[in-house]
Design an enzyme around this catalytic site. Sequence first.
Site, PDB file in Angstrom:
ATOM      1  N   LYS A 121      94.849 -46.507 -28.512  1.00 43.59           N
ATOM      2  CA  LYS A 121      96.023 -46.693 -27.638  1.00 43.59           C
ATOM      3  C   LYS A 121      96.672 -48.060 -27.889  1.00 43.59           C
ATOM      4  O   LYS A 121      97.885 -48.159 -28.066  1.00 43.59           O
ATOM      5  CB  LYS A 121      95.622 -46.579 -26.160  1.00 43.59           C
ATOM      6  CG  LYS A 121      96.802 -46.543 -25.237  1.00 43.59           C
ATOM      7  CD  LYS A 121      96.478 -47.054 -23.858  1.00 43.59           C
ATOM      8  CE  LYS A 121      96.490 -48.563 -23.827  1.00 43.59           C
ATOM      9  NZ  LYS A 121      96.281 -49.137 -22.501  1.00 43.59           N
ATOM     10  N   ASP A 139      98.079 -43.372 -22.616  1.00 44.81           N
ATOM     11  CA  ASP A 139      97.321 -44.098 -21.585  1.00 44.81           C
ATOM     12  C   ASP A 139      97.022 -43.130 -20.451  1.00 44.81           C
ATOM     13  O   ASP A 139      97.283 -41.926 -20.552  1.00 44.81           O
ATOM     14  CB  ASP A 139      98.104 -45.332 -21.105  1.00 44.81           C
ATOM     15  CG  ASP A 139      99.297 -44.955 -20.227  1.00 44.81           C
ATOM     16  OD1 ASP A 139      99.662 -43.755 -20.191  1.00 44.81           O
ATOM     17  OD2 ASP A 139      99.847 -45.840 -19.557  1.00 44.81           O
TER      18      ASP A 139
END
Length: 211
Positions: A121, A139
């Site tokens: 991420k 996320d």
Amino acid sequence: MRVSKKAQFIMDELEILFPDADCELNFTNTWELLVAVMLSAQTTDKHVNSVTKHLFKKYPDAESYLLVPLDELENDLRSIGLYRNKSANLQKTAKIIVEQYHNVVPSDHKALVALPGVGQKTANVVQSVGFGIPAFAVDTHVHRVSKRLGLVKETADVKETEAALCKKFPRDSWIRLHHQFIFFGRYLCKAQRPNCAVCPFQNICTYYKKK
Ligand code: SF4
């Protein structure tokens, strides 16, 4: 690529809802962006900004993180969750950026995920926000919203969600959509009390149908 009606509908509505969606972390260069994203795990962007406001003054570049003992950096980050881990990873990452990359954050995905404390991420955010390279960072908001909108199965993990989003949406929309999904999850389709009454996605939402 051929975009499905549903994907196009989601893109159109998010554009109406959040035309100005953008990264809410404050930074002035890719090193500061990397630090801010590393600090943001399990912490709000707002809190990260309140900490980096002072942090970036005391530590203006990667090298400066190596000039203090670890406990001093920990002390500067102690209001942030997981500050011990984050401090240690920051110093290790700063060392690599200084020694291997001559103070320049790499844009390459493999090089980014090889940095201590940098996962998929974080690497995707740095690539997309810092370098404008298309990537769909997943996320907690993006993950939840993707499930509610039926873009992925309830059981999908983060990796599967990223792959599905990249397949369903055009590459040149990933950066923008990533921010719009986050804004949608942060301000409308919240984890605990989603504001379904004003949501344009009631007809396609698996969560709403179950309710
Ligand atoms: S209907 Fe409610 S749960 Fe579903 S996407 Fe909209 S806000 Fe989220």
